[in-house]
Design an enzyme around this catalytic site. Structure first.
Site, PDB file in Angstrom:
ATOM      1  N   ASN A   1       0.831  -1.205   0.000  1.00 42.94           N
ATOM      2  CA  ASN A   1       0.000   0.000   0.000  1.00 42.94           C
ATOM      3  C   ASN A   1       0.866   1.256   0.000  1.00 42.94           C
ATOM      4  O   ASN A   1       1.983   1.271   0.499  1.00 42.94           O
ATOM      5  CB  ASN A   1      -0.970  -0.001   1.180  1.00 42.94           C
ATOM      6  CG  ASN A   1      -0.293  -0.018   2.538  1.00 42.94           C
ATOM      7  OD1 ASN A   1       0.659  -0.753   2.768  1.00 42.94           O
ATOM      8  ND2 ASN A   1      -0.781   0.794   3.467  1.00 42.94           N
ATOM      9  N   MET A   2       0.310   2.328  -0.583  1.00 43.50           N
ATOM     10  CA  MET A   2       1.023   3.586  -0.700  1.00 43.50           C
ATOM     11  C   MET A   2       0.070   4.738  -0.376  1.00 43.50           C
ATOM     12  O   MET A   2      -1.045   4.789  -0.911  1.00 43.50           O
ATOM     13  CB  MET A   2       1.586   3.769  -2.110  1.00 43.50           C
ATOM     14  CG  MET A   2       2.569   2.692  -2.535  1.00 43.50           C
ATOM     15  SD  MET A   2       3.074   2.857  -4.280  1.00 43.50           S
ATOM     16  CE  MET A   2       4.006   4.387  -4.220  1.00 43.50           C
ATOM     17  N   GLU A   3       0.521   5.630   0.487  1.00 45.92           N
ATOM     18  CA  GLU A   3      -0.254   6.817   0.859  1.00 45.92           C
ATOM     19  C   GLU A   3       0.576   8.061   0.580  1.00 45.92           C
ATOM     20  O   GLU A   3       1.804   8.022   0.651  1.00 45.92           O
ATOM     21  CB  GLU A   3      -0.626   6.760   2.338  1.00 45.92           C
ATOM     22  CG  GLU A   3      -1.448   5.535   2.725  1.00 45.92           C
ATOM     23  CD  GLU A   3      -1.481   5.278   4.221  1.00 45.92           C
ATOM     24  OE1 GLU A   3      -2.114   4.293   4.639  1.00 45.92           O
ATOM     25  OE2 GLU A   3      -0.849   6.056   4.982  1.00 45.92           O
TER      26      GLU A   3
ATOM     27  N   HIS B   1      -3.830   0.596  -2.834  1.00 42.85           N
ATOM     28  CA  HIS B   1      -3.937  -0.573  -1.978  1.00 42.85           C
ATOM     29  C   HIS B   1      -2.927  -1.632  -2.409  1.00 42.85           C
ATOM     30  O   HIS B   1      -2.502  -1.673  -3.568  1.00 42.85           O
ATOM     31  CB  HIS B   1      -5.352  -1.139  -2.033  1.00 42.85           C
ATOM     32  CG  HIS B   1      -6.397  -0.218  -1.481  1.00 42.85           C
ATOM     33  ND1 HIS B   1      -7.429  -0.657  -0.666  1.00 42.85           N
ATOM     34  CD2 HIS B   1      -6.586   1.118  -1.608  1.00 42.85           C
ATOM     35  CE1 HIS B   1      -8.192   0.364  -0.324  1.00 42.85           C
ATOM     36  NE2 HIS B   1      -7.707   1.447  -0.894  1.00 42.85           N
TER      37      HIS B   1
ATOM     38  N   GLU C   1      -3.137  -4.830  -2.971  1.00 42.66           N
ATOM     39  CA  GLU C   1      -3.560  -5.722  -4.049  1.00 42.66           C
ATOM     40  C   GLU C   1      -3.455  -5.013  -5.395  1.00 42.66           C
ATOM     41  O   GLU C   1      -2.995  -5.601  -6.386  1.00 42.66           O
ATOM     42  CB  GLU C   1      -4.995  -6.194  -3.821  1.00 42.66           C
ATOM     43  CG  GLU C   1      -5.177  -7.029  -2.579  1.00 42.66           C
ATOM     44  CD  GLU C   1      -5.543  -6.215  -1.351  1.00 42.66           C
ATOM     45  OE1 GLU C   1      -6.296  -6.724  -0.514  1.00 42.66           O
ATOM     46  OE2 GLU C   1      -5.074  -5.055  -1.211  1.00 42.66           O
TER      47      GLU C   1
ATOM     48  N   CYS D   1     -10.167  -5.568   1.100  1.00 40.23           N
ATOM     49  CA  CYS D   1     -11.344  -4.720   1.283  1.00 40.23           C
ATOM     50  C   CYS D   1     -12.233  -4.820   0.044  1.00 40.23           C
ATOM     51  O   CYS D   1     -11.848  -5.358  -0.993  1.00 40.23           O
ATOM     52  CB  CYS D   1     -10.928  -3.272   1.526  1.00 40.23           C
ATOM     53  SG  CYS D   1     -10.219  -2.447   0.078  1.00 40.23           S
TER      54      CYS D   1
ATOM     55  N   CYS E   1     -10.767  -3.489  -3.236  1.00 40.41           N
ATOM     56  CA  CYS E   1      -9.800  -4.359  -3.911  1.00 40.41           C
ATOM     57  C   CYS E   1     -10.463  -5.581  -4.530  1.00 40.41           C
ATOM     58  O   CYS E   1     -10.043  -6.056  -5.579  1.00 40.41           O
ATOM     59  CB  CYS E   1      -8.710  -4.781  -2.942  1.00 40.41           C
ATOM     60  SG  CYS E   1      -7.592  -3.425  -2.522  1.00 40.41           S
TER      61      CYS E   1
END
Length: 294
Positions: free
Chosen positions: A89-91, A102, A104, A129, A132
């Site tokens: 995941n990347m924010e 996300h 996936e 989730c 995804c």
């Protein structure tokens, strides 16, 4: 070995460390393992496919960029080729949460950008989730895609997404990971523009026909490209910039070292990636962002 793997390395069993070190020990490890490498690792570690993928999850999660949630998710996508592709995941601070990637999505897009034609399974350290699950339903693997989690039985996407809505409900179109070339052209000798155009030509936008691609140039002179991945449910669609940032992160690049970015997209369809692309890149410190129209 890349610094991001140092903290987690001690949690890997000695036998698996020995098997992985020839690959992960290199600073240019691309966060993927070829089928041949996987077979070699399995022989030394005595792991089967599922056990190996599960054991690799902490290394995938170590690629996570989560400055907001501090919640680190890793994923491993297994291609029909036998290759394994890491995802995380990347924010991004300073931009809306909708720009989040996300794990996936990361692993699937990573496989797609490296030329994988079909996925057979995805392994995740947390249950996927709804966002995804819907994103995965765009794949040409269909709902028979196998989904593995630690200490859970093997299930398929059909188990996680019963009565699924997807591409089959809308129109007969190519599916995500199907090879395609849209044939768009631009008169250019600029390497970065051409790279972005090539990405746009392989983008997946069967519902809006708003194909787009991007190319990023970093401070080391490396180029990373990304393609738009549209979804039948629209919202789980992945912008081309996020795809390129996935590729950059998985390759060990620094997403805050982008010197120049080029977005190439259609000027005659319903959507534009420009505003979101420009604002996210500005937040990442890139001040030279261009848009080219075909």
């Amino acid at each position: 070995m890349q610094a991001r793997f140092h903290a987690i390395w001690s949690e890997i069993t000695p036998k698996l460390q020995k098997a992985l070190l020839p690959y992960i020990g290199n600073d240019d490890f691309p966060a993927m393992l070829t089928a041949e490498q996987v077979e070699s690792i399995k022989q030394i570690s005595e792991f089967d496919d599922q056990a190996l993928a599960l054991a690799l999850l902490p290394l995938a999660a170590a690629c996570s960029l989560a400055p907001i949630s501090h919640f680190y998710v890793g994923a491993i996508a297994r291609g029909e080729s036998g290759n394994l592709y890491f995802g995380a995941n990347m924010e991004f601070t300073g931009v809306p949460l909708q720009q989040t990637v996300h794990a996936e999505q990361s692993a699937i897009t990573h496989a797609w950008l490296r030329g994988e034609k079909k996925l057979v399974s995805i392994i995740i350290n947390y249950s996927p989730c709804g966002h995804c699950r819907q994103f995965m339903n765009e794949l040409n693997s269909g709902t028979q895609l196998e989904v593995y989690l630690p200490n859970r039985p093997r299930l398929t996407l059909a188990d996680y997404l019963p009565e699924a809505f997807g591409p089959q409900d809308l129109t007969d179109t190519p599916l995500l990971l199907d090879p395609i070339n849209h044939g768009y052209q631009l008169a250019t000798s600029d390497e970065l523009v051409q790279a972005a155009l090539d990405a746009a030509n392989r983008s997946h936008a069967p519902y809006s026909q708003s194909h787009s691609g991007i190319a990023l140039l970093d401070e080391q002179g490396k180029i990373y490209t990304g393609r738009y991945a549209e979804n039948a449910a629209f919202n789980p669609s992945l912008p081309p910039l996020q795809a390129a940032l996935i590729f950059m992160n998985m390759a060990g690049g620094n997403c805050q070292s982008i010197k120049r970015a080029v977005l190439v997209e259609s000027g005659s369809h319903h959507l534009s990636q420009w505003n979101a692309t420009e604002s996210t890149l500005t937040a990442l410190g890139c001040t030279k962002v261009e848009r080219h129209i075909f």
